[in-house]
Enzyme design. Structure first.
Site, PDB file in Angstrom:
ATOM      1  CG  ASP A 131      -0.496  15.489  -1.265  1.00  0.00           C
ATOM      2  OD1 ASP A 131      -0.549  16.389  -0.400  1.00  0.00           O
ATOM      3  OD2 ASP A 131       0.277  14.518  -1.185  1.00  0.00           O
ATOM      4  CG  ASN A 177       5.958   4.395  -1.039  1.00  0.00           C
ATOM      5  OD1 ASN A 177       6.210   5.580  -0.829  1.00  0.00           O
ATOM      6  ND2 ASN A 177       4.786   3.983  -1.484  1.00  0.00           N
ATOM      7  CG  HIS A 230       4.674   8.581  -1.282  1.00  0.00           C
ATOM      8  ND1 HIS A 230       3.749   7.739  -0.701  1.00  0.00           N
ATOM      9  CD2 HIS A 230       4.815   9.609  -0.397  1.00  0.00           C
ATOM     10  CE1 HIS A 230       3.365   8.241   0.459  1.00  0.00           C
ATOM     11  NE2 HIS A 230       4.007   9.370   0.681  1.00  0.00           N
ATOM     12  CD  GLU A 240       1.666   5.756  -2.916  1.00  0.00           C
ATOM     13  OE1 GLU A 240       2.886   5.739  -2.615  1.00  0.00           O
ATOM     14  OE2 GLU A 240       0.752   5.659  -2.064  1.00  0.00           O
TER      15      GLU A 240
HETATM   16  C1  GLP Z   1       1.992  11.543   3.016  1.00  0.00           C
HETATM   17  C2  GLP Z   1       1.991  12.762   2.063  1.00  0.00           C
HETATM   18  C3  GLP Z   1       3.373  13.104   1.603  1.00  0.00           C
HETATM   19  C4  GLP Z   1       4.298  13.073   2.797  1.00  0.00           C
HETATM   20  C5  GLP Z   1       4.453  11.658   3.280  1.00  0.00           C
HETATM   21  C6  GLP Z   1       5.270  11.526   4.558  1.00  0.00           C
HETATM   22  O1  GLP Z   1       1.278  10.459   2.545  1.00  0.00           O
HETATM   23  N1  GLP Z   1       1.113  12.689   0.920  1.00  0.00           N
HETATM   24  O2  GLP Z   1       3.366  14.379   0.981  1.00  0.00           O
HETATM   25  O3  GLP Z   1       5.570  13.536   2.432  1.00  0.00           O
HETATM   26  O4  GLP Z   1       3.238  10.975   3.360  1.00  0.00           O
HETATM   27  O5  GLP Z   1       4.558  11.911   5.701  1.00  0.00           O
HETATM   28  P1  GLP Z   1       5.272  12.154   7.084  1.00  0.00           P
HETATM   29  O6  GLP Z   1       6.062  13.406   6.927  1.00  0.00           O
HETATM   30  O7  GLP Z   1       4.158  12.283   8.069  1.00  0.00           O
HETATM   31  O8  GLP Z   1       6.136  10.972   7.324  1.00  0.00           O
END
Ligand code: GLP
Length: 246
Positions: free
Chosen positions: A68, A146, A148, A153
């Site tokens: 992404d 959440n 995702h 989402e």
């Molecule tokens: C972000 C990314 C996800 C990621 C998630 C968790 O928003 N788009 O791909 O897995 O949030 O992030 P973190 O590993 O910093 O908790």
């Protein structure tokens, strides 16, 4: 099926996942690798960089795809996922830059912000590139509080593909730490591969720390099954998912 691997620490989890990538590339030098951003994958990238520095792996024939990208940040902004991947992995291994793919969402230098239609068109092109190069042999994922995966989402469909998405208020709150703790500086939209894009990969490895225990429990709960209320639960339908916790 889903296999759960519990590691003793964050770094042990990173080493475990790095070993999966290194083992894959040594067995299949032209492997297609799927990468993620966020804090969870960082120990994995550090271990992969160490393996490369120790000449245990050669990425020169690999191809990579990322999950992404934010929409609307200026190209080169340090919080773009493209800059994140450069700084935390690509600058330090020999994956050729022409083999790297990150969805396009940034505002080009001296150019105009992409319109929603342009984001979707570039998303379709991303899918076409992936179709040509893929399937991804191993895709690394994190998970949001959440449920995702990438920026899919809650509400995202099992067969969703790369597209413009809008971030949940909770996701903006969780990510404000990267933007001077100011939620108004966090982009409200992104371009994300879909759940269907992720499910098309041969193998998936998801890394989640203790702060994600609730999301992981829901994701793996067979009695609740796969459901759009927790997009990560669609991974239950994939034949080969490794969930690495610590
Ligand atoms: C972000 C990314 C996800 C990621 C998630 C968790 O928003 N788009 O791909 O897995 O949030 O992030 P973190 O590993 O910093 O908790």
């Amino acid at each position: 099926g889903m296999q759960l691997v519990k590691c003793a620490s964050k770094d042990a989890a990173g080493q475990y996942i790095s070993d999966m990538f290194v083992g894959l590339v040594n067995a299949k030098p032209e492997a297609v690798l799927g990468f993620a951003t966020g804090s969870s994958p960082l120990p994995t990238y550090r271990a992969m960089i160490a393996a490369y520095a120790e000449k245990k792996v050669d990425f020169s024939r690999c191809t990579s795809y990322n999950l992404d990208e934010y929409v609307g940040l200026p190209e080169g902004h340090p919080e773009t996922y493209s800059a994140f991947m450069q700084a935390n992995l690509f600058d330090s291994i020999n994956l050729p830059s022409e083999s790297v793919h990150v969805p396009a969402g940034c505002v080009p230098k001296g150019g105009e912000p992409l319109t929603p239609a342009e984001v979707d068109t570039l998303g379709d092109r991303y899918e076409a590139d992936l179709e040509r190069d893929g399937p991804v042999d191993l895709w690394l994922l994190g998970v949001g509080h959440n449920g995702h995966i990438a920026f899919n989402e809650p509400g995202s469909a099992a067969d969703s593909r790369t597209r413009l998405v809008h971030l949940d208020a909770g996701t903006i709150e969780a990510n404000k730490r990267f933007f001077d703790n100011d939620p108004s500086l966090v982009p409200t939209s992104a371009v994300s591969v879909g759940v269907g894009t992720i499910l098309a990969s041969r193998r998936i490895v998801l890394v989640a720390g203790p702060e994600k225990a609730e999301a992981v429990a829901r994701m793996m709960d067979r009695s609740l099954g796969p459901d759009a209320s927790c997009p990560a639960s669609f991974l239950q339908t994939h034949p080969d998912v490794v969930v690495v916790t610590y």
